[in-house]
Design a protein around this motif. Structure first.
Motif, PDB file in Angstrom:
ATOM      1  N   PRO A  22      15.352  -0.759 -21.158  1.00 43.25           N
ATOM      2  CA  PRO A  22      15.192  -2.220 -21.192  1.00 43.25           C
ATOM      3  C   PRO A  22      15.865  -2.742 -22.461  1.00 43.25           C
ATOM      4  O   PRO A  22      16.134  -1.969 -23.387  1.00 43.25           O
ATOM      5  CB  PRO A  22      13.666  -2.413 -21.273  1.00 43.25           C
ATOM      6  CG  PRO A  22      13.062  -1.075 -21.030  1.00 43.25           C
ATOM      7  CD  PRO A  22      14.085  -0.046 -21.368  1.00 43.25           C
ATOM      8  N   ASP A  64      16.561  -8.356 -26.561  1.00 38.16           N
ATOM      9  CA  ASP A  64      16.334  -9.615 -25.863  1.00 38.16           C
ATOM     10  C   ASP A  64      15.909 -10.638 -26.911  1.00 38.16           C
ATOM     11  O   ASP A  64      14.866 -10.469 -27.559  1.00 38.16           O
ATOM     12  CB  ASP A  64      15.238  -9.392 -24.816  1.00 38.16           C
ATOM     13  CG  ASP A  64      14.946 -10.630 -23.987  1.00 38.16           C
ATOM     14  OD1 ASP A  64      15.610 -11.665 -24.202  1.00 38.16           O
ATOM     15  OD2 ASP A  64      14.048 -10.565 -23.125  1.00 38.16           O
ATOM     16  N   TRP A 250      13.566 -14.169 -18.206  1.00 37.38           N
ATOM     17  CA  TRP A 250      13.714 -12.938 -17.418  1.00 37.38           C
ATOM     18  C   TRP A 250      15.029 -12.876 -16.666  1.00 37.38           C
ATOM     19  O   TRP A 250      15.651 -11.817 -16.589  1.00 37.38           O
ATOM     20  CB  TRP A 250      12.524 -12.762 -16.477  1.00 37.38           C
ATOM     21  CG  TRP A 250      11.370 -12.170 -17.218  1.00 37.38           C
ATOM     22  CD1 TRP A 250      10.246 -12.810 -17.671  1.00 37.38           C
ATOM     23  CD2 TRP A 250      11.262 -10.824 -17.683  1.00 37.38           C
ATOM     24  NE1 TRP A 250       9.449 -11.959 -18.376  1.00 37.38           N
ATOM     25  CE2 TRP A 250      10.039 -10.714 -18.392  1.00 37.38           C
ATOM     26  CE3 TRP A 250      12.066  -9.694 -17.567  1.00 37.38           C
ATOM     27  CZ2 TRP A 250       9.611  -9.524 -18.967  1.00 37.38           C
ATOM     28  CZ3 TRP A 250      11.638  -8.507 -18.147  1.00 37.38           C
ATOM     29  CH2 TRP A 250      10.431  -8.434 -18.830  1.00 37.38           C
ATOM     30  N   LEU A 254      17.610  -9.818 -17.584  1.00 33.95           N
ATOM     31  CA  LEU A 254      17.973  -8.820 -16.576  1.00 33.95           C
ATOM     32  C   LEU A 254      19.477  -8.736 -16.345  1.00 33.95           C
ATOM     33  O   LEU A 254      20.007  -7.659 -16.048  1.00 33.95           O
ATOM     34  CB  LEU A 254      17.242  -9.125 -15.260  1.00 33.95           C
ATOM     35  CG  LEU A 254      15.728  -8.870 -15.294  1.00 33.95           C
ATOM     36  CD1 LEU A 254      15.043  -9.562 -14.122  1.00 33.95           C
ATOM     37  CD2 LEU A 254      15.428  -7.379 -15.286  1.00 33.95           C
ATOM     38  N   TYR A 257      22.213  -5.961 -17.763  1.00 33.63           N
ATOM     39  CA  TYR A 257      22.700  -4.722 -17.151  1.00 33.63           C
ATOM     40  C   TYR A 257      24.086  -4.904 -16.531  1.00 33.63           C
ATOM     41  O   TYR A 257      24.829  -3.935 -16.367  1.00 33.63           O
ATOM     42  CB  TYR A 257      21.711  -4.247 -16.082  1.00 33.63           C
ATOM     43  CG  TYR A 257      20.313  -4.003 -16.616  1.00 33.63           C
ATOM     44  CD1 TYR A 257      20.106  -3.193 -17.731  1.00 33.63           C
ATOM     45  CD2 TYR A 257      19.205  -4.584 -16.019  1.00 33.63           C
ATOM     46  CE1 TYR A 257      18.824  -2.972 -18.223  1.00 33.63           C
ATOM     47  CE2 TYR A 257      17.923  -4.365 -16.500  1.00 33.63           C
ATOM     48  CZ  TYR A 257      17.737  -3.560 -17.599  1.00 33.63           C
ATOM     49  OH  TYR A 257      16.466  -3.340 -18.086  1.00 33.63           O
ATOM     50  N   HIS A 281      17.548   2.885 -14.302  1.00 33.21           N
ATOM     51  CA  HIS A 281      16.950   1.985 -15.279  1.00 33.21           C
ATOM     52  C   HIS A 281      15.668   2.653 -15.765  1.00 33.21           C
ATOM     53  O   HIS A 281      14.779   2.939 -14.958  1.00 33.21           O
ATOM     54  CB  HIS A 281      16.548   0.644 -14.654  1.00 33.21           C
ATOM     55  CG  HIS A 281      17.683  -0.261 -14.318  1.00 33.21           C
ATOM     56  ND1 HIS A 281      18.827  -0.365 -15.068  1.00 33.21           N
ATOM     57  CD2 HIS A 281      17.830  -1.156 -13.293  1.00 33.21           C
ATOM     58  CE1 HIS A 281      19.633  -1.272 -14.518  1.00 33.21           C
ATOM     59  NE2 HIS A 281      19.043  -1.762 -13.447  1.00 33.21           N
ATOM     60  N   HIS A 291      11.458  -5.626 -12.809  1.00 32.76           N
ATOM     61  CA  HIS A 291      12.584  -4.759 -12.450  1.00 32.76           C
ATOM     62  C   HIS A 291      12.528  -4.274 -11.004  1.00 32.76           C
ATOM     63  O   HIS A 291      13.572  -3.961 -10.426  1.00 32.76           O
ATOM     64  CB  HIS A 291      12.640  -3.549 -13.389  1.00 32.76           C
ATOM     65  CG  HIS A 291      13.161  -3.865 -14.745  1.00 32.76           C
ATOM     66  ND1 HIS A 291      12.404  -4.486 -15.712  1.00 32.76           N
ATOM     67  CD2 HIS A 291      14.382  -3.647 -15.311  1.00 32.76           C
ATOM     68  CE1 HIS A 291      13.134  -4.651 -16.808  1.00 32.76           C
ATOM     69  NE2 HIS A 291      14.328  -4.154 -16.597  1.00 32.76           N
ATOM     70  N   TRP A 295      14.409  -8.331 -10.127  1.00 31.96           N
ATOM     71  CA  TRP A 295      15.790  -7.908 -10.367  1.00 31.96           C
ATOM     72  C   TRP A 295      16.503  -7.509  -9.070  1.00 31.96           C
ATOM     73  O   TRP A 295      17.610  -8.003  -8.808  1.00 31.96           O
ATOM     74  CB  TRP A 295      15.819  -6.797 -11.393  1.00 31.96           C
ATOM     75  CG  TRP A 295      17.165  -6.229 -11.757  1.00 31.96           C
ATOM     76  CD1 TRP A 295      17.492  -4.918 -11.884  1.00 31.96           C
ATOM     77  CD2 TRP A 295      18.372  -6.943 -12.088  1.00 31.96           C
ATOM     78  NE1 TRP A 295      18.795  -4.756 -12.264  1.00 31.96           N
ATOM     79  CE2 TRP A 295      19.369  -5.999 -12.396  1.00 31.96           C
ATOM     80  CE3 TRP A 295      18.695  -8.307 -12.160  1.00 31.96           C
ATOM     81  CZ2 TRP A 295      20.670  -6.350 -12.749  1.00 31.96           C
ATOM     82  CZ3 TRP A 295      20.001  -8.670 -12.510  1.00 31.96           C
ATOM     83  CH2 TRP A 295      20.966  -7.697 -12.802  1.00 31.96           C
TER      84      TRP A 295
END
Length: 428
Positions: A22, A64, A250, A254, A257, A281, A291, A295
């Motif tokens: 993460p 983040d 969020w 996300l 990635y 992940h 996730h 996601w």
């Protein structure tokens, strides 16, 4: 000796092997839970290198740095937001360097390339009509940076005051009414259940069952907020074409990635071997829903395949209690008395992924003494002993290893570690 990590089988592949941690929220300094995510991912990618030496690895991690909690933390520390984020982000970089977490990419959500990726992804969802604007009201948790459904809240007495809290996290929630952009999560229930039928897509299996049960038991999957008014969350990426709204933390986080592999620059993604979908992940159980539901739904809406696998781990506790600043039991890895290899070994050896693991310094010292100093040290001593190796001969290094030594200065770092051992040994 045992290492409780999922060693994923390798196959000869042309595309890179893409693994991520993460991105870690910079509202506080890193603790052993953050480090655990990183060393699990690092161990998986090292196993991949070992079994498939010619494989190109992309290993992404990062920080983040947007949202309400960041605004509050920076104000509490009397620092400008950019300075506060840079300082905490550097702490994570330094921590991973100390513990030999061999990442290839480090993403910050305040990077310009990430802002471009998020806004491009947003426009794609908007064009496909999966994002719409609406008046929204609901229970909001600042700690979780998440709206919480009414059915997932309860009343609780905290410091003599009756408050509403999230059932899942225990964090306080407050009733909020505002204009937001919403994502049509309700359109993806069937698609998500179909994806979750794939054997091993979530490891360990208990977490896959949790997601399946949640989707199956919910009669109606509500759409979710993907923006907040800029007046409330100014430290965030603006919604394209609507500066009065900020992209919700969020969705912003996300997309990292994709940022790591060059998205949305087609040439950059080709240059990196088009490594999507992500192979692994690595996540903690507290962010499983984000996730394992949100996601993959975002990706499906953008016509991207979901990740191949999520490796989800439980938490680290101290004296069987969850780590928290209020309890004063947060374990900072760089404050542990023993050398980083000892703590790294304990983290990988002790936890079982599916159940919370308990940390204690006594356990760390005992395991280091019995398994590293005694068992491993004794093995090294015997291999170098006169009875087994009377002439003291050492096999020549393979040409590939020699090249690595020259490029990465492995030999110098190993020599430095050995020279420091006498000074560190008494602490055991």
């Amino acid at each position: 000796m045992r290492l409780n990590i999922p060693l994923l089988s390798s196959v000869v592949q042309r595309r890179p092997f893409y693994i991520t941690t993460p991105i870690f929220y910079v509202n506080a300094a890193p603790h052993i839970g953050h480090l655990y995510s990183a060393v699990v991912a690092d161990a998986i990618q090292r196993f991949e290198k070992l079994t498939n030496p010619d494989c190109n690895i992309i290993f992404s991690t990062g920080t983040d740095e947007h949202g309400t909690k960041i605004q509050q933390a920076a104000a509490k520390n009397n620092l400008p937001l950019p300075d506060y984020c840079t300082n905490l982000s550097q702490e994570y970089r330094d921590l991973f360097k100390d513990f030999n977490v061999d990442f290839t990419d480090f993403i910050r959500t305040t990077d310009e390339k990430h802002k471009i990726a998020v806004q491009h992804f947003w426009k794609k969802l908007m064009k496909k009509d999966y994002i719409y604007k609406a008046n929204y009201s609901g229970w909001y948790s600042v700690n979780d940076e998440s709206f919480v459904p009414e059915t997932h809240t309860k009343d609780e007495i905290i410091d003599g005051e009756k408050v509403r809290v999230s059932v899942e996290s225990g964090h306080r929630v407050d009733w909020t009414e505002e204009t937001n952009y919403m994502f049509r999560l309700s359109a993806f229930k069937t698609h998500l259940l179909e994806w979750l039928k794939t054997d091993g897509v979530i490891t360990p299996q208990k977490y896959q069952k949790q997601l399946q049960e949640w989707l199956q038991n919910e009669v109606y999957i509500p759409d979710i907020s993907v923006s907040r008014p800029s007046s409330r969350v100014h430290w965030a990426i603006p919604v394209p074409g609507d500066p009065d709204q900020s992209v919700y933390v969020w969705l912003d986080a996300l997309v990292n990635y994709l940022t790591a592999i060059g998205y949305p620059d087609e040439d950059a993604m080709i240059a990196r071997g088009r490594p999507w979908p992500a192979d692994v992940h690595v996540i903690g159980k507290d962010i499983l829903k984000f996730h394992g539901i949100y996601w993959p739904a975002f990706l499906m809406a953008a016509s991207w395949p979901p990740p191949r696998r999520l490796v989800c781990h439980a938490h680290w506790t101290v004296a069987a209690a969850k780590m928290s600043k209020s309890r004063g039991n947060v374990v900072r890895p760089r404050h542990v008395r023993l050398a980083p290899p000892a703590l790294r070994y304990l983290l990988l050896r002790e936890a079982t992924m599916a159940a919370d693991a308990n940390y204690s310094e006594t356990k760390l010292i005992n395991v280091s003494n019995s398994e590293l100093a005694d068992t491993l040290g004794n093995l090294a001593s015997r291999c170098c002993g006169a009875a087994l190796n009377p002439r003291g001969e050492f096999p020549p290094l393979h040409a590939r290893e020699l090249a690595l030594c020259g490029r990465d200065d492995v030999t110098a770092r190993l020599r430095d570690s050995v020279e420091r051992l006498p000074g560190e040994a008494p602490s055991l």
